[in-house]
Scaffold this active site. Structure first.
Site, PDB file in Angstrom:
ATOM      1  N   HIS A   5      48.514  41.966  21.589  1.00  0.00           N
ATOM      2  CA  HIS A   5      47.690  41.012  22.342  1.00  0.00           C
ATOM      3  C   HIS A   5      47.695  39.659  21.629  1.00  0.00           C
ATOM      4  CE1 HIS A   5      44.051  39.297  24.203  1.00  0.00           C
ATOM      5  NE2 HIS A   5      44.275  40.149  25.194  1.00  0.00           N
TER       6      HIS A   5
ATOM      7  N   TYR B  37      36.357  35.554  30.406  1.00  0.00           N
ATOM      8  CA  TYR B  37      35.711  34.909  29.267  1.00  0.00           C
ATOM      9  C   TYR B  37      34.202  34.941  29.473  1.00  0.00           C
ATOM     10  CZ  TYR B  37      40.349  32.946  28.210  1.00  0.00           C
ATOM     11  OH  TYR B  37      41.674  32.776  27.912  1.00  0.00           O
TER      12      TYR B  37
ATOM     13  N   ASP C 176      38.909  41.301  30.325  1.00  0.00           N
ATOM     14  CA  ASP C 176      37.808  40.914  31.203  1.00  0.00           C
ATOM     15  C   ASP C 176      37.612  39.410  31.092  1.00  0.00           C
ATOM     16  OD1 ASP C 176      36.712  40.962  28.636  1.00  0.00           O
ATOM     17  OD2 ASP C 176      34.789  41.757  29.281  1.00  0.00           O
TER      18      ASP C 176
ATOM     19  N   PHE D 250      43.160  34.870  31.343  1.00  0.00           N
ATOM     20  CA  PHE D 250      43.544  33.923  30.305  1.00  0.00           C
ATOM     21  C   PHE D 250      43.306  32.462  30.692  1.00  0.00           C
ATOM     22  CE2 PHE D 250      46.197  37.689  29.457  1.00  0.00           C
ATOM     23  CZ  PHE D 250      45.747  37.982  28.177  1.00  0.00           C
TER      24      PHE D 250
END
Length: 221
Positions: A185, A63, A61, A74
């Protein structure tokens, strides 16, 4: 937040008739500061139409820090310093893999080359990571994956949440095969469990070259 309208290039997906109205109602009733800003919620889909996508990188989701998220997984606004920790680890791996990394955290130049940077949840209340995880956004990511996978595509699934959506990637209808890259991740909590050393950027470029396609300029150099 103002009412969201479907991105033109993707408006044919059933999500926008079946799920977006309820999400709009929930967002309008939510008195918190919602990120990213209204005009950037669909930025990833606005930047890449289905036919132009060559690579998909799934995020979770946005930031939750105001001023950071701008609608691409990202990626952050170019003035953001220090970089979010996951993005910093992505750049560390890129330096190890390719010898360089971008000068800022703004990844919109990836999108211009056909890299879809899609979060599975497209909104978040400021300061509350995963605060909108139950709004129903995931159905959009599922439908996008199914749509994009009609043609051979490189899919990057970092972490279990992204990997859980792999079942929505179907076999290409045009022949050929996808490139599927799955690893831990890039979060500091998991990056050392298989993300570092996975060399996703060079692997994608090798695959694209084998397809007779231009490689991605990951570093803007």
């Amino acid at each position: 937040m103002d009412t969201l309208t479907p991105p033109t290039k993707w408006s044919h997906l059933s999500f926008f008739a079946d799920h977006l109205p309820a999400i709009n109602s929930a967002l309008e009733a939510d008195g918190r500061n919602i990120l990213p800003p209204h005009g950037q919620v669909f930025a990833a889909l606005d930047s890449c139409g289905p036919e132009g996508i060559r690579v998909v990188i799934l995020g979770q989701d946005p930031y939750p820090t105001p001023g950071h998220a701008h609608g691409l997984s990202f990626s952050v606004a170019p003035e953001v310093r220090p970089l979010p920790r996951s993005l910093n680890n992505i750049y560390k791996e890129m330096v190890s893999d390719l010898g360089a990394a971008p000068l800022t955290g703004d990844l919109r130049f990836w999108a211009e080359q056909g890299v879809l940077l899609l979060n599975t949840v497209l909104t978040v209340p400021a300061g509350e990571a995963n605060g909108h995880a139950k709004l129903g956004w995931q159905s959009l990511a599922e439908q996008v994956l199914h749509e994009v996978s009609k043609r051979p595509t490189a899919f990057v699934l970092w972490g279990k949440q992204a990997q859980a959506l792999a079942r929505h990637i179907s076999e290409p209808k045009t022949g050929g095969a996808h490139l599927l890259i799955e690893s831990a991740h890039p979060s500091p909590l998991s990056a050392r469990r298989g993300f570092f050393g996975s060399r996703p950027f060079s692997r994608i470029n090798t695959w694209l070259a084998d397809q007779g396609q231009p490689q991605i300029d990951w570093t803007d150099t």
